[in-house]
Design an enzyme around this catalytic site. Structure first.
Site, PDB file in Angstrom:
ATOM      1  N   ASN A 147       0.833  -1.213   0.000  1.00 42.92           N
ATOM      2  CA  ASN A 147       0.000   0.000   0.000  1.00 42.92           C
ATOM      3  C   ASN A 147       0.858   1.250   0.000  1.00 42.92           C
ATOM      4  OD1 ASN A 147      -2.221  -1.691   0.412  1.00 42.92           O
ATOM      5  ND2 ASN A 147      -2.128  -1.462   2.628  1.00 42.92           N
TER       6      ASN A 147
ATOM      7  N   LEU B 209       0.478  -7.839  23.182  1.00 33.53           N
ATOM      8  CA  LEU B 209      -0.427  -7.263  24.179  1.00 33.53           C
ATOM      9  C   LEU B 209      -0.163  -5.772  24.398  1.00 33.53           C
ATOM     10  CD1 LEU B 209       0.008 -10.230  26.696  1.00 33.53           C
ATOM     11  CD2 LEU B 209      -2.033  -9.792  25.309  1.00 33.53           C
TER      12      LEU B 209
ATOM     13  N   GLY C  80       1.453  -1.112   3.896  1.00 31.60           N
ATOM     14  CA  GLY C  80       0.836  -2.404   3.579  1.00 31.60           C
ATOM     15  C   GLY C  80       1.434  -3.422   4.540  1.00 31.60           C
TER      16      GLY C  80
ATOM     17  N   THR D 287       2.182   2.791  13.977  1.00 31.77           N
ATOM     18  CA  THR D 287       1.986   2.141  12.673  1.00 31.77           C
ATOM     19  C   THR D 287       3.148   1.169  12.405  1.00 31.77           C
ATOM     20  OG1 THR D 287       1.028   4.216  11.913  1.00 31.77           O
ATOM     21  CG2 THR D 287       1.504   2.573  10.226  1.00 31.77           C
ATOM     22  N   ALA D 288       2.808  -0.040  12.008  1.00 34.18           N
ATOM     23  CA  ALA D 288       3.785  -1.104  11.693  1.00 34.18           C
ATOM     24  C   ALA D 288       4.429  -1.708  12.942  1.00 34.18           C
ATOM     25  CB  ALA D 288       4.851  -0.645  10.703  1.00 34.18           C
ATOM     26  N   ALA D 289       3.878  -1.417  14.125  1.00 34.70           N
ATOM     27  CA  ALA D 289       4.407  -2.048  15.350  1.00 34.70           C
ATOM     28  C   ALA D 289       4.338  -3.568  15.214  1.00 34.70           C
ATOM     29  CB  ALA D 289       3.601  -1.591  16.559  1.00 34.70           C
ATOM     30  N   GLY D 290       3.153  -4.058  14.833  1.00 31.81           N
ATOM     31  CA  GLY D 290       2.973  -5.505  14.693  1.00 31.81           C
ATOM     32  C   GLY D 290       3.765  -6.052  13.518  1.00 31.81           C
ATOM     33  N   ASP D 291       3.758  -5.327  12.411  1.00 30.06           N
ATOM     34  CA  ASP D 291       4.460  -5.807  11.204  1.00 30.06           C
ATOM     35  C   ASP D 291       5.956  -5.969  11.468  1.00 30.06           C
ATOM     36  OD1 ASP D 291       2.023  -5.596   9.909  1.00 30.06           O
ATOM     37  OD2 ASP D 291       2.445  -3.584   9.154  1.00 30.06           O
TER      38      ASP D 291
END
Ligand code: RIB
Length: 306
Positions: A12, A220, A40, A247-251
């Site tokens: 994206n 968590l 993305g 943004t993109a913490a999980g990625d």
């Protein structure tokens, strides 16, 4: 020899604006620090893997537009093999992101990502021979995620699934998942159990395993993460950083975790590394652009413990 990772997922362009609060219905609010970033979930995870030193191929799709061309060049700049990124007759995926107090709100138009169909994946079966790990999220059609998971297992390789943005999935999918990595919200929607404390977190993890996922890591937020290690469930805290943009913490966490698994690290060490990658990412604005390199992570780990 270094392992190979195939990321099948979204590419994206993120249109980001920062605000102190969210607008009310009908209100126009003045924000600041507008930026267009490459994003993305798939691309971010591929970038995290590549920046931390993995061999990465990306299977995805962008539009026949400037955003698509730039997004492909951005992936290439990190050494990601984009041979299997299609250019299709649809706009490149776009995410409108409001960052408010460090947290983000995202509205996504998947655009060209819808063209990552089971047929496109079937035509590229050789990629599953090459890959050791296949990393996926939910920003391409769900039937494609299921098809690719089946194909991964057919080739005896490992599926890492980030069920985000969370939506209903065919239960068959979970039977192919070697490691599922949801956040607390996603874990709750999948299992019906909100991981609020030790007891419910462990119940949510066991429920993910009962669905068929071999291993699970539930992130968590400020509480760190809980993860399976053999028969037991373990916990890791977070590093103390000033959060600028989640943004993109999980990625970035998923990229760092997969990279560590490729390197043969234990789950405890892999989670610690992934948390460092994610902590650095949230201390900077943007998505892929905020993800650190292996050298930056090494430097960070010299000075931080969680
Ligand atoms: O996880 C963050 C990503 O979600 C953003 O980069 C945005 O593109 C959306 O897909």
């Amino acid at each position: 020899m270094s392992k190979n990772v195939l990321v099948i997922g979204s590419i994206n362009v993120d249109y980001v604006i920062h605000t102190d609060r969210l607008p009310k219905l009908g209100e126009t609010l003045t924000g600041s620090d507008f930026a267009m970033n490459f994003g993305g979930k798939g691309a971010n995870q591929a970038v995290a893997l590549a920046k931390t030193g993995s061999n990465v191929k990306m299977l995805g799709a962008v539009g026949k537009d400037l955003s698509g061309e730039l997004a492909i060049n951005n992936l290439k700049s990190f050494g990601i093999d984009t041979t299997d990124v299609l250019t299709v007759d649809a706009p490149t995926g776009a995410a409108v992101i409001t960052v408010c107090g460090g947290d983000n709100h995202i509205i996504l138009d998947i655009g060209a990502n819808a063209y990552v169909t089971p047929e496109v994946i079937a035509q590229r079966e050789a990629l599953f021979d090459w890959a050791d790990y296949v990393v996926m999220q939910y920003e391409i059609p769900m039937e494609s995620v299921l098809f690719a998971a089946r194909m991964t297992k057919k080739h005896g390789k490992k599926v890492i699934l980030n069920p985000a943005p969370v939506k209903e999935a065919d239960p068959e999918l979970f039977r192919y998942v070697d490691m599922i990595i949801p956040n607390e919200f996603e874990a709750q929607l999948i299992t019906g159990i909100s991981p609020d404390d030790k007891e419910t977190t462990e119940a949510a993890i066991r429920a993910l395993q009962a669905l068929g996922c071999a291993e699970a890591v539930v992130t968590l937020g400020k509480r760190g993460c809980a993860y399976t290690e053999g028969e037991k469930i373990a916990y890791a805290g977070i590093y103390d950083v000033k959060v600028v943009d989640t943004t993109a913490a999980g990625d970035s966490f998923i990229g760092g975790l997969c990279k560590s698994l490729c390197d043969g690290l234990s789950m405890t060490d892999a989670v610690a590394y992934a948390s460092a990658v994610s902590s650095i990412t949230v201390s900077r604005p943007g998505a892929g652009v905020s993800i650190p390199t292996a050298d930056e992570v090494a430097e960070f780990l010299k000075n931080h413990t969680c």
